[in-house]
Motif scaffolding. Structure first.
Motif, short mmCIF file in Angstrom:
data_model
loop_
_atom_site.label_atom_id
_atom_site.label_comp_id
_atom_site.label_asym_id
_atom_site.label_seq_id
_atom_site.Cartn_x
_atom_site.Cartn_y
_atom_site.Cartn_z
N HIS A 121 0.83 -1.21 0.00
CA HIS A 121 0.00 0.00 0.00
C HIS A 121 0.87 1.26 0.00
CE1 HIS A 121 -3.48 2.52 0.76
NE2 HIS A 121 -2.82 3.11 1.75
N THR A 122 1.94 1.23 0.77
CA THR A 122 2.84 2.38 0.84
C THR A 122 3.49 2.65 -0.51
OG1 THR A 122 3.33 1.95 3.17
CG2 THR A 122 4.89 3.35 1.98
N LEU A 123 3.97 1.60 -1.16
CA LEU A 123 4.61 1.74 -2.47
C LEU A 123 3.63 2.30 -3.50
CD1 LEU A 123 6.69 -1.56 -2.73
CD2 LEU A 123 7.61 0.77 -2.65
N ASP A 124 2.43 1.76 -3.52
CA ASP A 124 1.44 2.20 -4.50
C ASP A 124 1.01 3.65 -4.26
OD1 ASP A 124 1.46 -0.24 -5.80
OD2 ASP A 124 -0.10 -1.08 -4.53
N PHE A 125 0.84 4.01 -2.98
CA PHE A 125 0.42 5.38 -2.69
C PHE A 125 1.56 6.37 -2.95
CE2 PHE A 125 -2.03 8.73 -0.79
CZ PHE A 125 -3.33 8.30 -0.95
N THR A 126 2.79 5.88 -2.88
CA THR A 126 3.93 6.74 -3.21
C THR A 126 3.87 7.17 -4.67
OG1 THR A 126 5.37 5.73 -1.54
CG2 THR A 126 6.45 6.86 -3.37
N ILE A 127 3.46 6.25 -5.54
CA ILE A 127 3.30 6.59 -6.95
C ILE A 127 2.25 7.68 -7.12
CG2 ILE A 127 2.58 5.73 -9.22
CD1 ILE A 127 5.32 4.76 -8.35
N ILE A 128 1.14 7.54 -6.38
CA ILE A 128 0.08 8.55 -6.44
C ILE A 128 0.60 9.90 -5.93
CG2 ILE A 128 -2.16 9.23 -5.52
CD1 ILE A 128 -2.26 6.98 -7.60
N ALA A 129 1.37 9.88 -4.84
CA ALA A 129 1.94 11.11 -4.29
C ALA A 129 2.86 11.78 -5.30
CB ALA A 129 2.69 10.81 -2.99
N ILE A 130 3.69 10.98 -5.96
CA ILE A 130 4.60 11.52 -6.97
C ILE A 130 3.81 12.13 -8.12
CG2 ILE A 130 6.36 10.91 -8.69
CD1 ILE A 130 7.35 8.78 -6.70
N ALA A 131 2.72 11.48 -8.50
CA ALA A 131 1.87 11.99 -9.58
C ALA A 131 1.25 13.33 -9.19
CB ALA A 131 0.79 10.97 -9.92
N ILE A 132 0.78 13.43 -7.94
CA ILE A 132 0.18 14.68 -7.48
C ILE A 132 1.21 15.79 -7.43
CG2 ILE A 132 -0.86 15.82 -5.47
CD1 ILE A 132 -2.29 13.17 -4.87
N ILE A 133 2.40 15.48 -6.93
CA ILE A 133 3.48 16.48 -6.88
C ILE A 133 3.83 16.94 -8.28
CG2 ILE A 133 5.94 16.81 -6.36
CD1 ILE A 133 5.52 14.88 -3.97
N GLY A 134 3.96 16.00 -9.20
CA GLY A 134 4.29 16.36 -10.58
C GLY A 134 3.22 17.22 -11.21
N SER A 135 1.96 16.87 -10.95
CA SER A 135 0.85 17.65 -11.50
C SER A 135 0.86 19.08 -10.98
CB SER A 135 -0.48 16.97 -11.13
OG SER A 135 -1.58 17.74 -11.55
N PHE A 136 1.11 19.23 -9.67
CA PHE A 136 1.16 20.56 -9.07
C PHE A 136 2.36 21.36 -9.59
CE2 PHE A 136 -2.05 19.63 -5.87
CZ PHE A 136 -2.57 20.89 -5.64
N MET A 137 3.54 20.76 -9.58
CA MET A 137 4.74 21.49 -9.96
C MET A 137 4.73 21.87 -11.43
SD MET A 137 6.11 21.97 -7.16
CE MET A 137 7.44 22.93 -7.89
N ASN A 138 4.21 21.00 -12.26
CA ASN A 138 4.16 21.27 -13.69
C ASN A 138 3.32 22.51 -13.97
OD1 ASN A 138 4.92 20.60 -16.34
ND2 ASN A 138 3.09 19.38 -16.66
N THR A 139 2.28 22.72 -13.15
CA THR A 139 1.42 23.89 -13.29
C THR A 139 1.93 25.08 -12.48
OG1 THR A 139 -0.51 22.47 -13.64
CG2 THR A 139 -0.93 24.75 -13.02
N PHE A 140 2.43 24.82 -11.28
CA PHE A 140 2.86 25.88 -10.36
C PHE A 140 3.97 26.74 -10.96
CE2 PHE A 140 5.57 27.20 -6.70
CZ PHE A 140 4.64 28.04 -6.09
N ILE A 141 4.78 26.16 -11.82
CA ILE A 141 5.87 26.89 -12.46
C ILE A 141 5.34 28.13 -13.18
CG2 ILE A 141 7.59 26.80 -14.33
CD1 ILE A 141 7.97 23.83 -13.58
N LYS A 142 4.18 28.01 -13.81
CA LYS A 142 3.66 29.11 -14.62
C LYS A 142 3.31 30.35 -13.80
CE LYS A 142 1.17 28.05 -18.17
NZ LYS A 142 0.07 27.54 -19.02
#
Length: 214
Positions: A121-142
């Motif tokens: 569960h920890t490993l799988d949720f880590t992927i989700i966390a990384i996806a959320i971080i990437g989604s935020f940072m990809n937009t936050f840069i602008k």
């Protein structure tokens, strides 16, 4: 180059729907709120492993996001708050959809690794966390760029800047990948793709800014 470049074409295709909504008297902010509610429904459905239905709601949310600006222009109700609210709504919807996948308990990478249930569960949720971080940072840069260098050129009410075409994986790609994954039964692959590509796209934008901003 990314799918965002085709946004004007998509908006043009959906223009009849925008006109139909405008005639009802619904406001752009109400449409944005409906998009958020659709995102919440997507998250709830995803969390209950109803990935096809959740993807349909995510698709509806995306359509609403495309037509709210058209309704604003048709009824002359564009506003600064509406533009800000639209940005906020996008991030809520993206995060909710990804969290829904994580809460479903579906195996993402744990299916390939022999670990106990807690570690899986920890490993799988880590992927989700990384996806959320990437989604935020990809937009936050602008908005950071807008604030720091004072970029405020606008086209049709939206800030138009060079970063719009930089980054190979933006929000449209995220929605499309999640929708396809949910409908096809491979939502776990979608989560991995989003986690990897959003972060790579953010790095691509950072490199671009490093090379172009003194």
């Amino acid at each position: 180059m990314n799918i965002t470049a085709f946004r004007p074409r998509a908006i043009k295709i959906l223009n009849p729907l925008a006109h139909a909504c405008a005639k009802t008297g619904i406001t752009p902010n109400q449409l944005t709120l409906l998009a958020i509610l659709s995102g919440i429904a997507c998250a709830v459905l995803y969390a209950n492993s109803m990935f096809v239905a959740g993807s349909v709601m995510l698709f509806v949310s995306g359509i609403l996001d495309l037509i709210d600006g058209g309704v604003a222009r048709i009824n002359n109700k564009s506003s600064d708050f509406g533009a800000v609210f639209d940005w906020i709504a996008d991030k809520y919807i993206d995060t909710l959809a990804l969290l829904g996948i994580g809460m479903s308990g579906i195996a993402i990478i744990s299916q390939f690794i022999a670990v106990d249930a807690f570690s899986a569960h920890t490993l799988d949720f880590t992927i989700i966390a990384i996806a959320i971080i990437g989604s935020f940072m990809n937009t936050f840069i602008k908005p950071v760029v807008y604030a720091e260098i004072g970029y405020d050129n606008r086209e049709n009410g939206k800030i138009a800047d060079p970063l719009e075409g930089i980054g190979f994986f933006g929000r449209p790609e995220t929605l499309i990948i999640l929708i396809i994954g949910g409908i096809s039964g491979y939502i776990w692959i979608s989560a991995i793709i989003v986690a990897l590509c959003t972060n790579l796209s953010a790095i691509q934008r950072i490199i671009y800014l490093y090379r172009t901003i003194p």
